[in-house]
Design a protein around this motif. Sequence first.
Motif, PDB file in Angstrom:
ATOM      1  N   THR A  45     -35.307 -30.212 -26.893  1.00 26.35           N
ATOM      2  CA  THR A  45     -35.555 -30.146 -28.286  1.00 26.35           C
ATOM      3  C   THR A  45     -37.313 -29.477 -28.313  1.00 26.35           C
ATOM      4  O   THR A  45     -37.767 -29.577 -27.198  1.00 26.35           O
ATOM      5  N   ASN A  46     -37.678 -29.186 -29.433  1.00 26.42           N
ATOM      6  CA  ASN A  46     -38.930 -28.810 -29.629  1.00 26.42           C
ATOM      7  C   ASN A  46     -39.868 -29.935 -29.096  1.00 26.42           C
ATOM      8  O   ASN A  46     -40.911 -29.486 -28.393  1.00 26.42           O
ATOM      9  N   GLU A  47     -39.485 -31.125 -29.583  1.00 26.79           N
ATOM     10  CA  GLU A  47     -40.393 -32.074 -29.048  1.00 26.79           C
ATOM     11  C   GLU A  47     -40.356 -32.332 -27.615  1.00 26.79           C
ATOM     12  O   GLU A  47     -41.473 -32.656 -26.994  1.00 26.79           O
ATOM     13  N   GLN A  48     -39.264 -32.211 -26.869  1.00 30.07           N
ATOM     14  CA  GLN A  48     -39.414 -32.525 -25.396  1.00 30.07           C
ATOM     15  C   GLN A  48     -40.107 -31.139 -24.952  1.00 30.07           C
ATOM     16  O   GLN A  48     -40.907 -31.428 -23.645  1.00 30.07           O
ATOM     17  N   GLU A  49     -39.774 -30.110 -25.467  1.00 31.67           N
ATOM     18  CA  GLU A  49     -41.069 -28.957 -24.765  1.00 31.67           C
ATOM     19  C   GLU A  49     -42.342 -29.137 -25.177  1.00 31.67           C
ATOM     20  O   GLU A  49     -43.050 -28.746 -24.180  1.00 31.67           O
ATOM     21  N   ILE A  50     -42.624 -29.610 -26.147  1.00 34.60           N
ATOM     22  CA  ILE A  50     -44.065 -30.084 -26.499  1.00 34.60           C
ATOM     23  C   ILE A  50     -44.544 -31.091 -25.459  1.00 34.60           C
ATOM     24  O   ILE A  50     -45.772 -30.744 -24.720  1.00 34.60           O
ATOM     25  N   GLU A  51     -44.004 -32.152 -25.165  1.00 34.06           N
ATOM     26  CA  GLU A  51     -44.194 -33.158 -24.234  1.00 34.06           C
ATOM     27  C   GLU A  51     -44.175 -32.321 -22.657  1.00 34.06           C
ATOM     28  O   GLU A  51     -45.245 -32.623 -21.929  1.00 34.06           O
ATOM     29  N   LEU A  52     -43.258 -31.778 -22.550  1.00 35.39           N
ATOM     30  CA  LEU A  52     -43.448 -31.097 -21.229  1.00 35.39           C
ATOM     31  C   LEU A  52     -44.522 -30.181 -21.020  1.00 35.39           C
ATOM     32  O   LEU A  52     -45.340 -29.972 -20.190  1.00 35.39           O
ATOM     33  N   TRP A  53     -45.022 -29.287 -22.144  1.00 36.92           N
ATOM     34  CA  TRP A  53     -46.003 -28.348 -22.233  1.00 36.92           C
ATOM     35  C   TRP A  53     -47.391 -29.140 -22.027  1.00 36.92           C
ATOM     36  O   TRP A  53     -48.474 -28.901 -21.493  1.00 36.92           O
ATOM     37  N   ARG A  54     -47.495 -30.297 -22.648  1.00 40.59           N
ATOM     38  CA  ARG A  54     -48.655 -31.178 -22.623  1.00 40.59           C
ATOM     39  C   ARG A  54     -49.048 -31.621 -21.021  1.00 40.59           C
ATOM     40  O   ARG A  54     -49.923 -31.494 -20.681  1.00 40.59           O
ATOM     41  N   THR A  55     -47.887 -31.834 -20.578  1.00 45.66           N
ATOM     42  CA  THR A  55     -48.072 -32.121 -19.143  1.00 45.66           C
ATOM     43  C   THR A  55     -48.412 -30.985 -18.226  1.00 45.66           C
ATOM     44  O   THR A  55     -49.124 -31.429 -17.421  1.00 45.66           O
ATOM     45  N   THR A  56     -47.979 -29.853 -18.457  1.00 43.41           N
ATOM     46  CA  THR A  56     -48.254 -28.685 -17.925  1.00 43.41           C
ATOM     47  C   THR A  56     -49.890 -28.500 -18.203  1.00 43.41           C
ATOM     48  O   THR A  56     -50.397 -27.956 -17.211  1.00 43.41           O
ATOM     49  N   GLU A  57     -50.266 -28.626 -19.304  1.00 36.50           N
ATOM     50  CA  GLU A  57     -51.568 -28.339 -19.675  1.00 36.50           C
ATOM     51  C   GLU A  57     -52.538 -29.143 -18.790  1.00 36.50           C
ATOM     52  O   GLU A  57     -53.845 -29.053 -18.420  1.00 36.50           O
ATOM     53  N   MET A  58     -52.212 -30.647 -18.723  1.00 36.49           N
ATOM     54  CA  MET A  58     -52.914 -31.432 -17.871  1.00 36.49           C
ATOM     55  C   MET A  58     -53.037 -30.913 -16.540  1.00 36.49           C
ATOM     56  O   MET A  58     -54.308 -30.971 -15.954  1.00 36.49           O
ATOM     57  N   TYR A  59     -51.995 -30.556 -15.930  1.00 37.48           N
ATOM     58  CA  TYR A  59     -52.062 -29.827 -14.584  1.00 37.48           C
ATOM     59  C   TYR A  59     -52.933 -28.733 -14.334  1.00 37.48           C
ATOM     60  O   TYR A  59     -53.898 -28.758 -13.691  1.00 37.48           O
ATOM     61  N   ILE A  60     -53.036 -27.879 -15.399  1.00 38.39           N
ATOM     62  CA  ILE A  60     -53.850 -26.805 -15.596  1.00 38.39           C
ATOM     63  C   ILE A  60     -55.267 -27.008 -15.647  1.00 38.39           C
ATOM     64  O   ILE A  60     -56.180 -26.581 -14.959  1.00 38.39           O
ATOM     65  N   GLN A  61     -55.609 -28.103 -16.671  1.00 39.14           N
ATOM     66  CA  GLN A  61     -56.859 -28.569 -16.644  1.00 39.14           C
ATOM     67  C   GLN A  61     -57.481 -28.985 -15.531  1.00 39.14           C
ATOM     68  O   GLN A  61     -58.734 -28.802 -15.320  1.00 39.14           O
ATOM     69  N   ASP A  62     -56.584 -29.712 -14.621  1.00 37.02           N
ATOM     70  CA  ASP A  62     -56.972 -30.323 -13.514  1.00 37.02           C
ATOM     71  C   ASP A  62     -57.303 -29.263 -12.405  1.00 37.02           C
ATOM     72  O   ASP A  62     -58.199 -29.345 -11.502  1.00 37.02           O
ATOM     73  N   ARG A  63     -56.338 -28.447 -12.429  1.00 35.36           N
ATOM     74  CA  ARG A  63     -56.281 -27.415 -11.208  1.00 35.36           C
ATOM     75  C   ARG A  63     -57.434 -26.534 -11.789  1.00 35.36           C
ATOM     76  O   ARG A  63     -58.015 -25.893 -10.571  1.00 35.36           O
ATOM     77  N   PHE A  64     -57.857 -26.026 -12.935  1.00 34.32           N
ATOM     78  CA  PHE A  64     -58.503 -24.834 -12.872  1.00 34.32           C
ATOM     79  C   PHE A  64     -59.789 -25.404 -14.034  1.00 34.32           C
ATOM     80  O   PHE A  64     -59.632 -26.179 -14.912  1.00 34.32           O
ATOM     81  N   GLN A  65     -61.068 -24.913 -13.435  1.00 33.81           N
ATOM     82  CA  GLN A  65     -62.421 -25.502 -14.382  1.00 33.81           C
ATOM     83  C   GLN A  65     -62.452 -24.497 -15.386  1.00 33.81           C
ATOM     84  O   GLN A  65     -63.839 -24.501 -15.899  1.00 33.81           O
ATOM     85  N   VAL A  66     -61.621 -23.731 -15.762  1.00 34.00           N
ATOM     86  CA  VAL A  66     -61.823 -22.732 -16.943  1.00 34.00           C
ATOM     87  C   VAL A  66     -60.987 -22.663 -18.187  1.00 34.00           C
ATOM     88  O   VAL A  66     -60.763 -21.842 -18.647  1.00 34.00           O
ATOM     89  N   PHE A  67     -60.333 -23.905 -18.259  1.00 32.95           N
ATOM     90  CA  PHE A  67     -59.326 -23.995 -19.272  1.00 32.95           C
ATOM     91  C   PHE A  67     -59.882 -24.163 -20.711  1.00 32.95           C
ATOM     92  O   PHE A  67     -60.841 -24.495 -20.825  1.00 32.95           O
ATOM     93  N   GLU A  68     -59.146 -23.427 -21.647  1.00 37.15           N
ATOM     94  CA  GLU A  68     -59.710 -23.372 -22.748  1.00 37.15           C
ATOM     95  C   GLU A  68     -58.649 -24.070 -23.920  1.00 37.15           C
ATOM     96  O   GLU A  68     -57.626 -23.874 -23.955  1.00 37.15           O
ATOM     97  N   ILE A  69     -59.152 -24.760 -24.465  1.00 42.63           N
ATOM     98  CA  ILE A  69     -58.578 -25.700 -25.643  1.00 42.63           C
ATOM     99  C   ILE A  69     -58.152 -24.748 -26.776  1.00 42.63           C
ATOM    100  O   ILE A  69     -59.159 -24.204 -27.377  1.00 42.63           O
TER     101      ILE A  69
END
Length: 219
Positions: free
Chosen positions: A195-219
């Motif tokens: 669902t769209n809600e599940q995809e948003i939850e999955l993507w927020r988790t992905t963003e957390m990974y990206i933010q931890d992995r790269f120090q150049v993350f843009e909100i």
Amino acid sequence: LFQPVPLNFVPYGQLNILHELSLANRILLEGVFNEMANIFGAMSNVNLKDSEGVFSKIQRPIFKKKYGDSGVASLRDCLRTKTVVQDLSDVPSILGLMFDGSPIQCIKINTKNMIEPDESGWRFIAIDLLMPNGQIIEWYIVPKEIQWAKRGKGHQSYEKTRSKNDPSERARIKAEGREAYDLAWIDYLDRVGRTNEQEIELWRTTEMYIQDRFQVFEI
């Protein structure tokens, strides 16, 4: 950051240098993209922007407003790259293939348009790559259905609005493009079974990974 070209060179001289750098980087990137295709079924393309396209872009008012008269030195899509993914859950692993143990660096990454697209409706990840020879290259990651929509009404609406001055006509054309992308997003969700809600939850988790992995993350 500027491209590694002499700022005192004429634009054609700068572009010749950038094209030489691009040819070397194309070989490097195609090797990584072939591996992505074999593992994840993610299809990528690497295209060299021609001279006409380069000089047309650097003369646009929106480009000049952002970059001034730096011209070719600020152009990041001389070598254009895009990866079309089957499932956004593969993104962390795809980023790992690009950067882990690689001479290629990530200097900027923007994920906000994937879940919260702008008025155009186009969903994507935008990444700036710093190549070993100093060239900066834009890399986009998009879901398969969004790319299909872009090839249809999505990109057509973008091109049409650039030539229209009437606000109501521009709004109508933009709405057509937005509808195409919104329908494509629904098709993507149906195919991956979320669902769209599940995809948003999955993507927020992905963003957390990206933010931890790269120090150049843009909100």
